[in-house]
Motif scaffolding. Structure first.
Motif, PDB file in Angstrom:
ATOM      1  N   TYR A 163      -4.054  37.127  14.630  1.00  0.00           N
ATOM      2  CA  TYR A 163      -5.712  37.240  13.852  1.00  0.00           C
ATOM      3  C   TYR A 163      -6.568  38.512  14.655  1.00  0.00           C
ATOM      4  O   TYR A 163      -5.392  39.137  16.049  1.00  0.00           O
ATOM      5  CB  TYR A 163      -6.781  36.268  15.231  1.00  0.00           C
ATOM      6  N   SER A 167     -13.103  35.634  21.465  1.00  0.00           N
ATOM      7  CA  SER A 167     -13.375  37.362  20.800  1.00  0.00           C
ATOM      8  C   SER A 167     -14.497  38.054  21.606  1.00  0.00           C
ATOM      9  O   SER A 167     -15.793  37.297  22.098  1.00  0.00           O
ATOM     10  CB  SER A 167     -13.372  37.244  19.595  1.00  0.00           C
ATOM     11  N   PRO A 214     -16.764  42.571  17.390  1.00  0.00           N
ATOM     12  CA  PRO A 214     -16.034  42.090  17.899  1.00  0.00           C
ATOM     13  C   PRO A 214     -14.927  43.142  18.612  1.00  0.00           C
ATOM     14  O   PRO A 214     -14.105  43.969  18.417  1.00  0.00           O
ATOM     15  CB  PRO A 214     -15.402  40.961  17.016  1.00  0.00           C
ATOM     16  N   TYR A 238      -9.473  30.543  19.438  1.00  0.00           N
ATOM     17  CA  TYR A 238      -9.845  32.355  19.329  1.00  0.00           C
ATOM     18  C   TYR A 238     -10.173  32.375  20.013  1.00  0.00           C
ATOM     19  O   TYR A 238     -11.462  32.120  19.508  1.00  0.00           O
ATOM     20  CB  TYR A 238      -9.153  32.642  17.636  1.00  0.00           C
ATOM     21  N   GLY A 260      -9.448  40.095  21.992  1.00  0.00           N
ATOM     22  CA  GLY A 260      -8.869  38.583  21.761  1.00  0.00           C
ATOM     23  C   GLY A 260      -7.748  38.343  22.276  1.00  0.00           C
ATOM     24  O   GLY A 260      -6.963  38.463  22.802  1.00  0.00           O
ATOM     25  N   SER A 317      -9.654  41.959  14.595  1.00  0.00           N
ATOM     26  CA  SER A 317     -10.872  42.169  13.787  1.00  0.00           C
ATOM     27  C   SER A 317     -11.058  43.545  13.582  1.00  0.00           C
ATOM     28  O   SER A 317     -10.355  44.686  14.043  1.00  0.00           O
ATOM     29  CB  SER A 317     -12.048  41.568  14.890  1.00  0.00           C
ATOM     30  N   TRP A 347     -21.457  34.650  14.014  1.00  0.00           N
ATOM     31  CA  TRP A 347     -20.864  35.570  15.109  1.00  0.00           C
ATOM     32  C   TRP A 347     -20.803  36.579  15.318  1.00  0.00           C
ATOM     33  O   TRP A 347     -21.903  37.517  15.116  1.00  0.00           O
ATOM     34  CB  TRP A 347     -19.321  35.720  14.045  1.00  0.00           C
ATOM     35  N   GLN A 375     -13.683  46.117  14.070  1.00  0.00           N
ATOM     36  CA  GLN A 375     -14.930  45.792  14.874  1.00  0.00           C
ATOM     37  C   GLN A 375     -16.207  46.529  14.160  1.00  0.00           C
ATOM     38  O   GLN A 375     -17.310  45.796  14.252  1.00  0.00           O
ATOM     39  CB  GLN A 375     -14.605  47.243  15.904  1.00  0.00           C
ATOM     40  N   THR A 411     -13.391  39.385  11.348  1.00  0.00           N
ATOM     41  CA  THR A 411     -12.854  38.897  12.221  1.00  0.00           C
ATOM     42  C   THR A 411     -11.575  37.986  11.144  1.00  0.00           C
ATOM     43  O   THR A 411     -11.705  37.677  10.423  1.00  0.00           O
ATOM     44  CB  THR A 411     -13.021  37.778  13.471  1.00  0.00           C
TER      45      THR A 411
END
Length: 388
Positions: free
Chosen positions: A361, A95, A79, A93, A82, A363, A75, A365, A379
């Motif tokens: 959903y 991102s 992030p 999803y 999204g 995140s 990942w 960051q 996330t």
């Protein structure tokens, strides 16, 4: 006179809330105010460090620099923006990654039961990909938040390589929102004197050619009619796009952008505002301003990414603040929906609902460490009885 008092008088005097969109369909005479959440009070942190209302649960679906569970995909760091896209057997999803030079975007594919099927890269080699927006034809617009930044159209299922859409303008891009009724794409600009734009494609569904226009209004106007003017040089060099039209209205750091049934909502971080552009009436108004609530009671600060639901609720993520996602209801109440305590050096990014509306959903960051490189990004998924 304090800014709070001046703004309250100006906005209420203009009758700001005569909106035609989903959020303000009810009679409403002022910007959103603090009040009881439709979901009740937040409960103590769960096992993932998330404060949620009763009936909701969280899980971590990905961590920066680690394999997405059940896949071989690492990942991405930092992030950011999204969105979710339906598939024949679940949803995806996507991102963005807000880091220099390698930025880009990744995707997680979920099965119908919510389990992770796969994860993969859909864009790479781009620069500080911050927010963006979904299109009605099922692509993701990933935006570069740098001077002369570009927009890239990507395919969430990975079936095609991403394509550059430079005719949508070269500037410090933040978010995008498609208006299928007027067949335009609204665009925010993350500059302290940024503008609010729209891209008018020559053919709807094809973003390769078209015009870029900028919203124009008096500098001090917070409510009232607006107009649009063509940008003479969308490439923004040597004169930046925001400096080409003298009548262009300036906004204090454009962030999230969301279109819903006639109204485009967008946020500005420099003044903690949620704006509402009534596209049918070509009118600009305020949906929320932390200076227009009683002093010391504003639940929403550090406004950033924004998304919405079929019920007309808006969900606004905080960059800083006290790390919340706040809900703004159609009745004009703003209240915390979730909170991430212990992550004050991060920001909440990328809020997006699964196609059936049962999962949210988002995140953190930079995660608990606040590492500026975003290597501690997390996330999350929240599942529960969201309002239909």
């Amino acid at each position: 006179m304090e800014r709070r008092t001046v703004l309250r008088a100006a906005v209420l005097g203009a009758g700001t809330a005569a909106f035609s969109g989903a959020l303000w369909q009810q009679a409403f005479a002022a910007v959103a105010q603090p009040g009881p959440s439709p979901y009740g009070e937040l409960r103590p942190v769960d096992a993932n460090g998330v404060e949620l209302p009763a009936g909701f649960t969280s899980r971590i679906v990905a961590r920066s620099g680690r394999l997405v569970p059940g896949t071989g995909h690492l990942w991405h760091p930092a992030p950011d923006g999204g969105a979710c896209f339906p598939t024949s057997d679940g949803w995806i999803y996507v991102s963005n990654s807000e880091v220099p030079l390698v930025g880009g975007a990744s995707a997680i594919r979920f099965r119908a039961d919510g389990s992770v099927a796969s994860a993969y890269r859909i864009l790479g080699g781009t620069n500080v990909n911050c927010a963006g927006g979904a299109t009605p034809w099922g692509t993701w617009l990933s935006c570069e938040e740098v001077p002369l930044g570009r927009v890239f159209e990507t395919w969430p299922d990975g079936s095609r390589d991403a394509e550059e859409r430079t005719r949508m303008g070269r500037f410090t891009h933040e978010a995008a929102a498609c208006d299928p009724d007027r067949k335009v794409v609204y665009l925010t600009e993350d500059e302290s004197d940024g503008c609010f734009y729209r891209f008018v494609p020559d053919t709807w569904g094809d973003l390769r050619t078209g015009r870029v226009q900028v919203l124009c209004a008096p500098a001090d106007q917070v409510a009232g009619p607006v107009t649009w003017a063509d940008i003479p040089d969308r490439d923004g060099f040597p004169v930046a796009t925001r400096k080409q039209v003298a009548a262009a209205k300036r906004f204090a750091g454009g962030e999230g952008c969301w279109y819903d049934r006639g109204v485009c909502y967008f946020t500005t971080k420099g003044d903690n505002r949620v704006w509402a552009y009534d596209a049918a009436r070509q009118r600009l108004d305020l949906a929320y301003d932390d200076s227009l609530v009683p002093a010391g009671t504003a639940p929403l600060t550090g406004v950033d990414n924004i998304t919405g639901t079929r019920s007309g609720d808006l969900y606004v993520a905080e960059d800083g603040g006290n790390m919340e996602i706040n809900v703004i209801t159609p009745s004009g109440v703003v209240a915390p929906f979730l909170r991430l305590p212990g992550q004050s050096s991060s920001e909440i990014t990328g809020p997006a609902f699964s196609p059936d509306g049962s999962r949210l959903y988002f995140s953190s960051q930079r995660g608990p460490s606040g590492n500026i490189a975003g290597t501690d990004g997390i996330t999350y998924e929240v599942h529960g009885p969201f309002r239909p």
